[in-house]
Design a protein around this motif. Structure first.
Motif, PDB file in Angstrom:
ATOM      1  N   GLY A  55      71.893  60.580  39.940  1.00  0.00           N
ATOM      2  CA  GLY A  55      72.080  61.065  41.292  1.00  0.00           C
ATOM      3  C   GLY A  55      72.534  59.970  42.237  1.00  0.00           C
ATOM      4  O   GLY A  55      72.591  60.165  43.442  1.00  0.00           O
ATOM      5  N   ASN A  56      72.867  58.816  41.695  1.00  0.00           N
ATOM      6  CA  ASN A  56      73.258  57.664  42.505  1.00  0.00           C
ATOM      7  C   ASN A  56      74.749  57.408  42.331  1.00  0.00           C
ATOM      8  O   ASN A  56      75.198  56.987  41.269  1.00  0.00           O
ATOM      9  N   ALA A  57      75.515  57.669  43.387  1.00  0.00           N
ATOM     10  CA  ALA A  57      76.967  57.544  43.294  1.00  0.00           C
ATOM     11  C   ALA A  57      77.407  56.130  42.917  1.00  0.00           C
ATOM     12  O   ALA A  57      78.460  55.944  42.313  1.00  0.00           O
ATOM     13  N   LYS A  58      76.595  55.121  43.253  1.00  0.00           N
ATOM     14  CA  LYS A  58      76.955  53.739  42.936  1.00  0.00           C
ATOM     15  C   LYS A  58      77.007  53.503  41.432  1.00  0.00           C
ATOM     16  O   LYS A  58      77.613  52.543  40.968  1.00  0.00           O
ATOM     17  N   GLU A  59      76.337  54.362  40.661  1.00  0.00           N
ATOM     18  CA  GLU A  59      76.317  54.202  39.213  1.00  0.00           C
ATOM     19  C   GLU A  59      77.461  54.944  38.534  1.00  0.00           C
ATOM     20  O   GLU A  59      77.593  54.900  37.316  1.00  0.00           O
ATOM     21  N   PHE A  60      78.311  55.617  39.314  1.00  0.00           N
ATOM     22  CA  PHE A  60      79.300  56.513  38.726  1.00  0.00           C
ATOM     23  C   PHE A  60      80.232  55.784  37.759  1.00  0.00           C
ATOM     24  O   PHE A  60      80.574  56.302  36.695  1.00  0.00           O
ATOM     25  N   SER A  61      80.641  54.567  38.123  1.00  0.00           N
ATOM     26  CA  SER A  61      81.572  53.834  37.267  1.00  0.00           C
ATOM     27  C   SER A  61      80.953  53.486  35.922  1.00  0.00           C
ATOM     28  O   SER A  61      81.668  53.255  34.939  1.00  0.00           O
ATOM     29  N   ALA A  62      79.614  53.455  35.852  1.00  0.00           N
ATOM     30  CA  ALA A  62      78.947  53.144  34.580  1.00  0.00           C
ATOM     31  C   ALA A  62      79.198  54.231  33.545  1.00  0.00           C
ATOM     32  O   ALA A  62      79.143  53.967  32.339  1.00  0.00           O
ATOM     33  N   VAL A  63      79.479  55.437  33.992  1.00  0.00           N
ATOM     34  CA  VAL A  63      79.814  56.511  33.054  1.00  0.00           C
ATOM     35  C   VAL A  63      81.111  56.171  32.325  1.00  0.00           C
ATOM     36  O   VAL A  63      81.270  56.441  31.131  1.00  0.00           O
ATOM     37  N   GLN A  64      82.037  55.550  33.053  1.00  0.00           N
ATOM     38  CA  GLN A  64      83.313  55.200  32.449  1.00  0.00           C
ATOM     39  C   GLN A  64      83.220  53.978  31.546  1.00  0.00           C
ATOM     40  O   GLN A  64      83.912  53.903  30.539  1.00  0.00           O
ATOM     41  N   SER A  65      82.363  53.030  31.892  1.00  0.00           N
ATOM     42  CA  SER A  65      82.353  51.746  31.188  1.00  0.00           C
ATOM     43  C   SER A  65      81.358  51.676  30.040  1.00  0.00           C
ATOM     44  O   SER A  65      81.260  50.650  29.370  1.00  0.00           O
ATOM     45  N   ASN A  66      80.602  52.746  29.795  1.00  0.00           N
ATOM     46  CA  ASN A  66      79.637  52.765  28.691  1.00  0.00           C
ATOM     47  C   ASN A  66      79.878  53.982  27.793  1.00  0.00           C
ATOM     48  O   ASN A  66      80.160  55.069  28.278  1.00  0.00           O
ATOM     49  N   GLU A  67      79.735  53.763  26.498  1.00  0.00           N
ATOM     50  CA  GLU A  67      79.962  54.848  25.543  1.00  0.00           C
ATOM     51  C   GLU A  67      78.713  55.681  25.309  1.00  0.00           C
ATOM     52  O   GLU A  67      78.803  56.840  24.909  1.00  0.00           O
ATOM     53  N   ASN A  68      77.537  55.105  25.535  1.00  0.00           N
ATOM     54  CA  ASN A  68      76.276  55.774  25.239  1.00  0.00           C
ATOM     55  C   ASN A  68      75.430  55.826  26.505  1.00  0.00           C
ATOM     56  O   ASN A  68      75.076  54.787  27.065  1.00  0.00           O
TER      57      ASN A  68
END
Length: 325
Positions: A268-281
């Motif tokens: 629920g934290n928009a600041k973490e959104f890019s982590a979806v792109q940069s991590n496979e798991n």
């Protein structure tokens, strides 16, 4: 209403409106365009409408006073250059020039007696079996997408309401030619539809849907390049013990050390959104398949589950067959 609309949300609203699907009154403002007079007897939602898919990246502002929408429109356009949006475009190799318009749409409130709002999937985006969706009583569906509330399953709606929702979804899927994710509001007497987009499906969900179409060959040729039939192992329940409720979002196998090989996101934290792109798991601590994070994980074909992971699993090796929980 602006001419020559290009925004995906704007075009979706226009198509629904033109085909008899109830849409709250709206108009579209292009970048640099003067805002026409707005009826100040109502509150409005001011939403971004990018020309390419960017779910959850640009801002939407609810409850804007019709007497002074200019600041909200300015802020939504400014969100194109937020740190999150810049990082997202860089990752996607998208140009930096503003490529969105802004929708100003009359708000339909779900806060009346019997009112609710939610997200409806014409095809279950994880399994491809039947439809699915969730809703919240007396709140906006935006809270579902942000992961701040737990939704109720649409299957528990009174059957006449479910049937009406299903009928609109069926009509819209046929109009678009592809499964749809639809945001709706019920005002106590009538359904209203505020946006739609092509569903973000897992591989098996796509092929299950495609193989059920009368023109299966054409459907697979048109859409199938994004999907891998080799990932289509059989899905079963996603509710497991002893790890607790674990809902599969996308991918096949989640394997590694929790917190190291597998990133844990709040969901629920928009600041973490890019982590979806940069991590496979990925583990999302909260939300459901309608969460912006979950939608992006399916789109990017990550190995992702929603699991409020207990402390005893952090730092430990896990192996989860996602489709079976």
């Amino acid at each position: 209403m602006a001419r020559n609309m290009k925004g995906l949300k704007s075009l979706g609203l226009k198509k629904m409106q033109e085909n008899g699907i109830p849409v709250p009154d709206f108009f579209v403002v292009q970048y640099g365009e003067k805002i026409p007079p707005v009826d100040n007897n109502f509150k409005y939602a001011v939403r971004s409408s990018p020309f390419v898919p960017m779910a959850g990246i640009s801002d939407s502002i609810l409850g804007v006073d019709g007497a002074n929408p200019e600041k909200a429109v300015e802020n939504v356009f400014a969100s194109w250059n937020s740190a999150l949006a810049v990082k997202y475009r860089k990752f996607k190799n998208m140009p930096s020039e503003i490529a969105m318009e802004v929708i100003i749409q009359k708000i339909i409130y779900p806060t009346v007696d019997g009112g609710f709002s939610g997200i409806y999937h014409t095809v279950n985006p994880v399994t491809g079996i039947g439809d699915s969706g969730s809703y919240v009583d007396g709140e906006f569906a935006e809270n579902l997408c942000l992961g701040s509330v737990e939704g109720l399953d649409i299957e528990i709606l009174p059957f006449p309401l479910y049937l009406e929702l299903y009928s609109y979804g069926y009509k819209l899927e046929n109009l678009e030619g592809f499964p749809q994710d639809i945001e709706f509001v019920y005002d106590g007497t009538k359904f209203w539809f505020v946006q739609n987009r092509p569903a973000q499906l897992t591989d098996i969900a796509f092929f299950r849907w495609a193989f059920g179409q009368p023109n299966v060959k054409e459907v697979v040729e048109k859409y199938g390049k994004k999907f891998n039939v080799d990932n289509c192992i059989e899905l079963v329940s996603a509710d497991v013990d002893p790890i607790g409720r674990c809902l599969g979002v996308s991918g096949t196998i989640l394997e590694g050390i929790v917190g190291e090989d597998i990133v844990i996101l709040d969901g629920g934290n928009a600041k973490e959104f890019s982590a979806v792109q940069s991590n496979e798991n990925i583990i999302l601590r909260k939300g459901n398949v309608d969460n912006h994070f979950a939608v992006e994980a399916r789109k990017a074909k990550k190995n992702c589950v929603i699991w409020n992971v207990p402390e005893q699993f952090e730092g430990k090796y896990v192996w989860i067959e996602i489709q079976s929980g």
